[in-house]
Design a protein around this motif. Structure first.
Motif, PDB file in Angstrom:
ATOM      1  N   GLN A  97      43.768 -10.921 -21.297  1.00 43.75           N
ATOM      2  CA  GLN A  97      44.441 -12.079 -20.709  1.00 43.75           C
ATOM      3  C   GLN A  97      43.813 -12.382 -19.353  1.00 43.75           C
ATOM      4  N   SER A  98      44.103 -13.572 -18.851  1.00 41.17           N
ATOM      5  CA  SER A  98      43.768 -13.888 -17.463  1.00 41.17           C
ATOM      6  C   SER A  98      44.995 -14.536 -16.831  1.00 41.17           C
ATOM      7  N   THR A  99      45.107 -14.367 -15.517  1.00 45.55           N
ATOM      8  CA  THR A  99      46.250 -14.967 -14.815  1.00 45.55           C
ATOM      9  C   THR A  99      46.204 -16.490 -14.959  1.00 45.55           C
ATOM     10  N   GLU A 100      44.980 -17.066 -14.931  1.00 51.65           N
ATOM     11  CA  GLU A 100      44.841 -18.530 -15.039  1.00 51.65           C
ATOM     12  C   GLU A 100      45.394 -19.014 -16.379  1.00 51.65           C
ATOM     13  N   GLN A 101      45.031 -18.292 -17.452  1.00 53.95           N
ATOM     14  CA  GLN A 101      45.458 -18.697 -18.785  1.00 53.95           C
ATOM     15  C   GLN A 101      46.975 -18.552 -18.945  1.00 53.95           C
ATOM     16  N   VAL A 161      50.919 -19.709  -4.801  1.00 53.22           N
ATOM     17  CA  VAL A 161      51.250 -18.606  -5.707  1.00 53.22           C
ATOM     18  C   VAL A 161      50.354 -17.391  -5.505  1.00 53.22           C
ATOM     19  N   ASP A 162      50.864 -16.271  -5.942  1.00 56.65           N
ATOM     20  CA  ASP A 162      50.182 -14.979  -5.897  1.00 56.65           C
ATOM     21  C   ASP A 162      50.472 -14.334  -7.253  1.00 56.65           C
ATOM     22  N   GLN A 163      49.406 -14.049  -8.026  1.00 52.49           N
ATOM     23  CA  GLN A 163      49.601 -13.559  -9.397  1.00 52.49           C
ATOM     24  C   GLN A 163      48.968 -12.185  -9.566  1.00 52.49           C
ATOM     25  N   TYR A 164      49.458 -11.445 -10.540  1.00 53.97           N
ATOM     26  CA  TYR A 164      48.886 -10.120 -10.799  1.00 53.97           C
ATOM     27  C   TYR A 164      49.011  -9.791 -12.288  1.00 53.97           C
ATOM     28  N   LEU A 165      47.945  -9.224 -12.832  1.00 55.18           N
ATOM     29  CA  LEU A 165      47.918  -8.824 -14.227  1.00 55.18           C
ATOM     30  C   LEU A 165      47.942  -7.293 -14.260  1.00 55.18           C
ATOM     31  N   PHE A 166      48.900  -6.729 -14.933  1.00 57.91           N
ATOM     32  CA  PHE A 166      49.011  -5.270 -14.995  1.00 57.91           C
ATOM     33  C   PHE A 166      48.260  -4.723 -16.196  1.00 57.91           C
ATOM     34  N   GLY A 215      51.363  -6.874 -18.865  1.00 61.56           N
ATOM     35  CA  GLY A 215      52.352  -7.254 -17.862  1.00 61.56           C
ATOM     36  C   GLY A 215      51.776  -8.246 -16.873  1.00 61.56           C
ATOM     37  N   TYR A 216      52.613  -9.124 -16.395  1.00 70.65           N
ATOM     38  CA  TYR A 216      52.185 -10.207 -15.507  1.00 70.65           C
ATOM     39  C   TYR A 216      53.303 -10.493 -14.505  1.00 70.65           C
TER      40      TYR A 216
END
Lengths: 309, 309
Positions: A176-180, A196-201, A205-206
């Motif tokens: 996955q990507s945070t953008e998608q 925004v501030d995003q994170y992919l675990f 998890g997101y």
């Protein structure tokens, strides 16, 4: 693959005797989240709010209040005690501590009853359960100090269980990507103008924090099959929005069941398309909060496969 | 006032190498129920079956099988280990261990996962969950030995949560009698020709065992407000009955929700008047059991009051 996505939540409001909370240094906030067994991963700021993404959810800090959400087996009640101890009970105007409907309550470090006993070592308050024990329910502890919230002090929480469909499939996929994710959830349209501030675990998890002036939204996704959970929370009055944000997200994520919790919200009892409201519970606090809890389930018989353990 | 009415259930079938179970002395059965932290209160017998009322539910003994139900925080898995250890694993044909949907899983001495690990120290088998974790669900462990059950080997279980109405009010009242409870539940009509053994618990609670030849029924009532639970279980083929026993009891006790579990039952997916079936799960065991689990809830929005804790 089990992870308890369902959060505990803490909101604390301080009075003028307290320092401006945003002036406290990072060590203080690191200590606060460490008490929950969480770490700060990143942060964004504007003139009103500092928003921290945590290893286990989120922390928002304004000059006069904080909102903390932590998931997993985190010990958020200890962050409440840490805060009250450091700032001083006299400077606290209002504390609200919530536990959302958990998949595996027995894997938590403490029960809600334990948490209430611990909180009462530091501050007085009342504890309630909204909803039947054997169905979705919500626990809430609030202080009974004199404080008057503005009717405009609103919070809307959407908690989704067992998501399905193409977005859910993507969230459970290999890459996955945070953008998608952000695009699939249409977050730029639903929450326009937010930084925004995003994170992919890893492995799954997101999390995303968004701020716009004093407004925030936060979304946390635990996509794991058989125990998936997505929470959406914001202090914007979503009833004024042109697009019904919660309805859009429910259509995108197709949860089997969901809970909607509101504080001074105009969303209470709103019917959700293709969902049946199984139970509703409301209460009014002297401190100026109308709280409502509604539990919804898809309006069809779900035929489940047995799960081999 | 909380009491966990929801039961664990154990069924064990032995082969011809085992002693006739009814020939075992009372000390053996006292030891078996003591392993669950229960006591024998009374018993009735006929040519086929000994039925014991326990401080925590019931034990039925036939020459080739036992059925035990225990509620509260009892440790029924230890009774399973006790039985297998004393009779010998080789003489065991089939074991089925179930845990029904609990109000407070975290107050139990062990989780179902713990129980399965413990059982596997004594006998091999598969473990399953039927139903979502965050809704009503049912846990079941069954052995994988070669054994073939008769299609006529049927069990029907009705588990009712949050009873209401005049019968529920009587059950929660100041004074009850076993005669009056039996009459209010129309048990003589619903289970005609059965010899019965009843017990009234203090301050609240009612149990009844009934036997007729090799047939049994058992009902356990925990009427406590906010956590009430009533279980009804029988090995008679209730689909052949003139009166629909489960439907009658649902009308009398007006539960907010209920689960129906069947083994080789013809009751699967039967619609219940004024109830909506929220989920259904079925599986077939090689040992000749078709198992189904259905979760029902009253077909109306329930408006709940917050519970002060």
């Amino acid at each position: 693959m089990f992870f308890e996505g369902s959060e505990k939540k803490l909101e604390i409001i301080v009075d003028a005797a307290a320092p401006k909370l945003r002036s406290l240094d990072r060590t203080f906030w690191q200590g606060l989240v460490a008490a929950s067994n969480a770490d700060i991963l990143s942060s964004i700021s504007n003139d009103f709010c500092d928003a921290y993404l945590l290893s286990e959810s989120s922390l928002f800090v304004w000059d006069d209040r904080i909102v903390v959400l932590t998931c997993g087996a985190s010990t958020l009640v200890e962050s409440a005690c840490y805060f009250i101890e450091h700032i001083g009970e006299q400077a606290i105007s209002y504390v609200c501590y919530q536990r959302k409907n958990e998949y595996y309550a027995h894997l938590q470090a403490s029960s809600f009853g334990d948490d209430v006993l611990r909180l009462r070592d530091f501050i007085g308050g009342q504890a309630y359960r909204m909803g039947h024990l054997d169905s979705h329910h919500h626990y809430i502890f609030t202080t009974d100090k004199h404080y008057q919230a503005s009717p405009l002090d609103t919070t809307n929480e959407l908690l989704m269980y067992h998501i399905s469909g193409t977005v859910a499939d993507y969230l459970r996929g290999e890459h996955q990507s945070t953008e998608q994710i952000s695009q699939l959830l249409q977050l730029e349209q639903l929450f326009s103008g937010f930084s925004v501030d995003q994170y992919l675990f890893s492995p799954l998890g997101y999390s995303i924090n968004g701020i716009r002036g004093a407004e925030y939204f936060t979304i946390h996704i635990t996509p794991q099959e058989n125990s998936s959970y997505v929470s959406v929370e914001t202090n914007i009055d979503i009833s004024l929005n042109q697009v019904d944000i919660f309805a859009e997200l429910i259509v995108l994520l197709q949860p089997n069941s969901c809970d909607i919790i509101g504080f001074n919200s105009h969303m209470a009892n709103k019917p959700a398309l293709n969902y049946v409201c199984l139970s509703h519970c409301a209460m009014t606090l002297e401190q100026g909060y109308n709280i409502h809890f509604s539990h919804y389930q898809q309006d069809c018989l779900e035929v489940l496969k047995p799960i081999l353990l």
